[in-house]
Design a protein around this motif. Sequence first.
Motif, PDB file in Angstrom:
ATOM      1  N   CYS A 174      43.979  56.613  39.047  1.00 24.11           N
ATOM      2  CA  CYS A 174      43.596  56.508  40.459  1.00 24.11           C
ATOM      3  C   CYS A 174      44.673  55.820  41.286  1.00 24.11           C
ATOM      4  N   ARG A 175      45.236  54.745  40.775  1.00 24.67           N
ATOM      5  CA  ARG A 175      46.299  54.056  41.528  1.00 24.67           C
ATOM      6  C   ARG A 175      47.482  54.989  41.772  1.00 24.67           C
ATOM      7  N   GLU A 176      47.877  55.705  40.728  1.00 26.68           N
ATOM      8  CA  GLU A 176      49.031  56.592  40.870  1.00 26.68           C
ATOM      9  C   GLU A 176      48.725  57.780  41.768  1.00 26.68           C
ATOM     10  N   ALA A 177      47.442  58.069  41.979  1.00 29.23           N
ATOM     11  CA  ALA A 177      47.041  59.133  42.904  1.00 29.23           C
ATOM     12  C   ALA A 177      46.890  58.623  44.334  1.00 29.23           C
ATOM     13  N   GLY A 178      47.240  57.354  44.575  1.00 29.85           N
ATOM     14  CA  GLY A 178      47.264  56.821  45.934  1.00 29.85           C
ATOM     15  C   GLY A 178      45.985  56.169  46.396  1.00 29.85           C
ATOM     16  N   LEU A 179      45.063  55.895  45.500  1.00 30.52           N
ATOM     17  CA  LEU A 179      43.799  55.262  45.873  1.00 30.52           C
ATOM     18  C   LEU A 179      43.896  53.744  45.771  1.00 30.52           C
ATOM     19  N   GLN A 180      43.030  53.059  46.490  1.00 29.23           N
ATOM     20  CA  GLN A 180      42.851  51.631  46.275  1.00 29.23           C
ATOM     21  C   GLN A 180      41.871  51.452  45.116  1.00 29.23           C
ATOM     22  N   VAL A 181      42.174  50.516  44.229  1.00 30.49           N
ATOM     23  CA  VAL A 181      41.260  50.210  43.127  1.00 30.49           C
ATOM     24  C   VAL A 181      40.958  48.720  43.195  1.00 30.49           C
ATOM     25  N   LEU A 182      39.664  48.409  43.374  1.00 29.51           N
ATOM     26  CA  LEU A 182      39.230  47.054  43.708  1.00 29.51           C
ATOM     27  C   LEU A 182      38.145  46.583  42.752  1.00 29.51           C
ATOM     28  N   ASP A 183      37.918  45.268  42.756  1.00 31.54           N
ATOM     29  CA  ASP A 183      36.730  44.698  42.142  1.00 31.54           C
ATOM     30  C   ASP A 183      35.589  44.845  43.155  1.00 31.54           C
ATOM     31  N   LEU A 184      34.375  44.513  42.758  1.00 28.71           N
ATOM     32  CA  LEU A 184      33.229  44.689  43.648  1.00 28.71           C
ATOM     33  C   LEU A 184      33.211  43.691  44.799  1.00 28.71           C
ATOM     34  N   ASP A 185      34.038  42.659  44.743  1.00 33.94           N
ATOM     35  CA  ASP A 185      34.139  41.718  45.862  1.00 33.94           C
ATOM     36  C   ASP A 185      35.282  42.066  46.804  1.00 33.94           C
ATOM     37  N   GLY A 186      35.958  43.195  46.568  1.00 28.69           N
ATOM     38  CA  GLY A 186      37.051  43.636  47.421  1.00 28.69           C
ATOM     39  C   GLY A 186      38.415  43.141  47.009  1.00 28.69           C
ATOM     40  N   SER A 187      38.500  42.283  45.991  1.00 27.21           N
ATOM     41  CA  SER A 187      39.799  41.824  45.507  1.00 27.21           C
ATOM     42  C   SER A 187      40.451  42.921  44.666  1.00 27.21           C
ATOM     43  N   GLN A 188      41.740  42.771  44.401  1.00 29.05           N
ATOM     44  CA  GLN A 188      42.447  43.774  43.616  1.00 29.05           C
ATOM     45  C   GLN A 188      41.906  43.821  42.194  1.00 29.05           C
ATOM     46  N   HIS A 189      41.811  45.011  41.660  1.00 29.97           N
ATOM     47  CA  HIS A 189      41.236  45.207  40.337  1.00 29.97           C
ATOM     48  C   HIS A 189      42.167  44.700  39.246  1.00 29.97           C
ATOM     49  N   SER A 190      41.555  44.157  38.198  1.00 31.44           N
ATOM     50  CA  SER A 190      42.285  43.732  37.009  1.00 31.44           C
ATOM     51  C   SER A 190      41.363  43.914  35.806  1.00 31.44           C
ATOM     52  N   PRO A 191      41.892  43.777  34.583  1.00 29.88           N
ATOM     53  CA  PRO A 191      41.005  43.874  33.415  1.00 29.88           C
ATOM     54  C   PRO A 191      39.878  42.844  33.427  1.00 29.88           C
ATOM     55  N   ALA A 192      40.045  41.748  34.167  1.00 30.33           N
ATOM     56  CA  ALA A 192      39.014  40.718  34.238  1.00 30.33           C
ATOM     57  C   ALA A 192      38.001  40.962  35.355  1.00 30.33           C
ATOM     58  N   SER A 193      38.152  42.025  36.114  1.00 33.40           N
ATOM     59  CA  SER A 193      37.237  42.297  37.225  1.00 33.40           C
ATOM     60  C   SER A 193      35.811  42.522  36.721  1.00 33.40           C
ATOM     61  N   ARG A 194      34.858  42.253  37.606  1.00 35.74           N
ATOM     62  CA  ARG A 194      33.444  42.427  37.275  1.00 35.74           C
ATOM     63  C   ARG A 194      33.036  43.891  37.311  1.00 35.74           C
ATOM     64  N   GLY A 195      33.601  44.654  38.244  1.00 35.36           N
ATOM     65  CA  GLY A 195      33.298  46.066  38.380  1.00 35.36           C
ATOM     66  C   GLY A 195      34.550  46.843  38.722  1.00 35.36           C
ATOM     67  N   THR A 196      34.393  48.141  38.962  1.00 34.44           N
ATOM     68  CA  THR A 196      35.532  49.019  39.216  1.00 34.44           C
ATOM     69  C   THR A 196      35.204  49.927  40.391  1.00 34.44           C
ATOM     70  N   PHE A 197      36.006  49.839  41.432  1.00 31.44           N
ATOM     71  CA  PHE A 197      35.724  50.497  42.707  1.00 31.44           C
ATOM     72  C   PHE A 197      37.018  51.174  43.169  1.00 31.44           C
ATOM     73  N   ALA A 198      37.086  52.496  42.987  1.00 35.33           N
ATOM     74  CA  ALA A 198      38.246  53.279  43.414  1.00 35.33           C
ATOM     75  C   ALA A 198      37.877  54.030  44.678  1.00 35.33           C
ATOM     76  N   VAL A 199      38.726  53.966  45.704  1.00 37.74           N
ATOM     77  CA  VAL A 199      38.297  54.442  47.013  1.00 37.74           C
ATOM     78  C   VAL A 199      39.475  54.962  47.827  1.00 37.74           C
ATOM     79  N   ALA A 200      39.218  56.012  48.617  1.00 32.84           N
ATOM     80  CA  ALA A 200      40.208  56.480  49.583  1.00 32.84           C
ATOM     81  C   ALA A 200      40.553  55.335  50.527  1.00 32.84           C
ATOM     82  N   PRO A 201      41.828  55.087  50.787  1.00 38.50           N
ATOM     83  CA  PRO A 201      42.212  53.902  51.557  1.00 38.50           C
ATOM     84  C   PRO A 201      41.502  53.745  52.889  1.00 38.50           C
ATOM     85  N   ALA A 202      41.283  54.838  53.609  1.00 42.15           N
ATOM     86  CA  ALA A 202      40.674  54.734  54.937  1.00 42.15           C
ATOM     87  C   ALA A 202      39.202  54.325  54.880  1.00 42.15           C
TER      88      ALA A 202
END
Length: 260
Positions: free
Chosen positions: A218-246
Amino acid sequence: MDLAQLLKVAQAAVDQGRTVTDTRGPGALTFKSDRDMASEVDFAVERKIREFLEREAPQIGIQGEEEGGPTEGTRWVLDPIDGTVNFVHGMPLWAISLGLIVDDRAVLGVIDHPPLGTRYAAAEGLGATCNGKAIQGSGCTTLNESLIAMGDYAISEDAAEINPRRMELHSLLVPRVQRLRQIGTAAAALTFTANGFFDATIMYSNKPWDTMAGVSICREAGLQVLDLDGSQHSPASRGTFAVAPALADELTELVIRSGV
């Protein structure tokens, strides 16, 4: 670390897994908990891929869903059959998912959908592909035109506490988006988002074997990938949220408001 070379290794490893799924049905089931299971093929695919990676990239550890492995440091993360319930029921939405974590970041992923004849692949800085052709995530800019993939409801012991918050998120999204979908496989939800079929996918968990390969794609396809609190995603994130930037800001506000 030569990610281009490791991507070739990962592709070849998933090929090994395909030799199992192309010739066998689910077989006997092992129940991990109430309504959560692994099939004989889950174990067989994991063993086949492990054997290949241990031979071809012995310097990298392997964390698999079925047989465990290192939970820190540079490591492969493997879900031999993501979407086992779909697989057992004969539904053609399941995948072999292999990712690579380096410095607590998903940097490479290969996700193969045998029933669909599609393979997604990416490595950091090298772009994302489907069957070798470059892909790009959604450019959707309007929430009421968006198609959103959602994670499953919980079946764990604390489901009665967790699920009302997930239902609240559904209730917030239903009047605002075009449609919601639950497809029962994190790997497919993430690859379909990377390919622009979904405009976002929201998953309530972040098990590395389920998500890391798809996060990289998803990142390489140009999407934002976030945790459920809106912070940047990492292996330690609580959830996984991939979204069109707009759509990221508006959807993030609704996810946070729901309390999931």
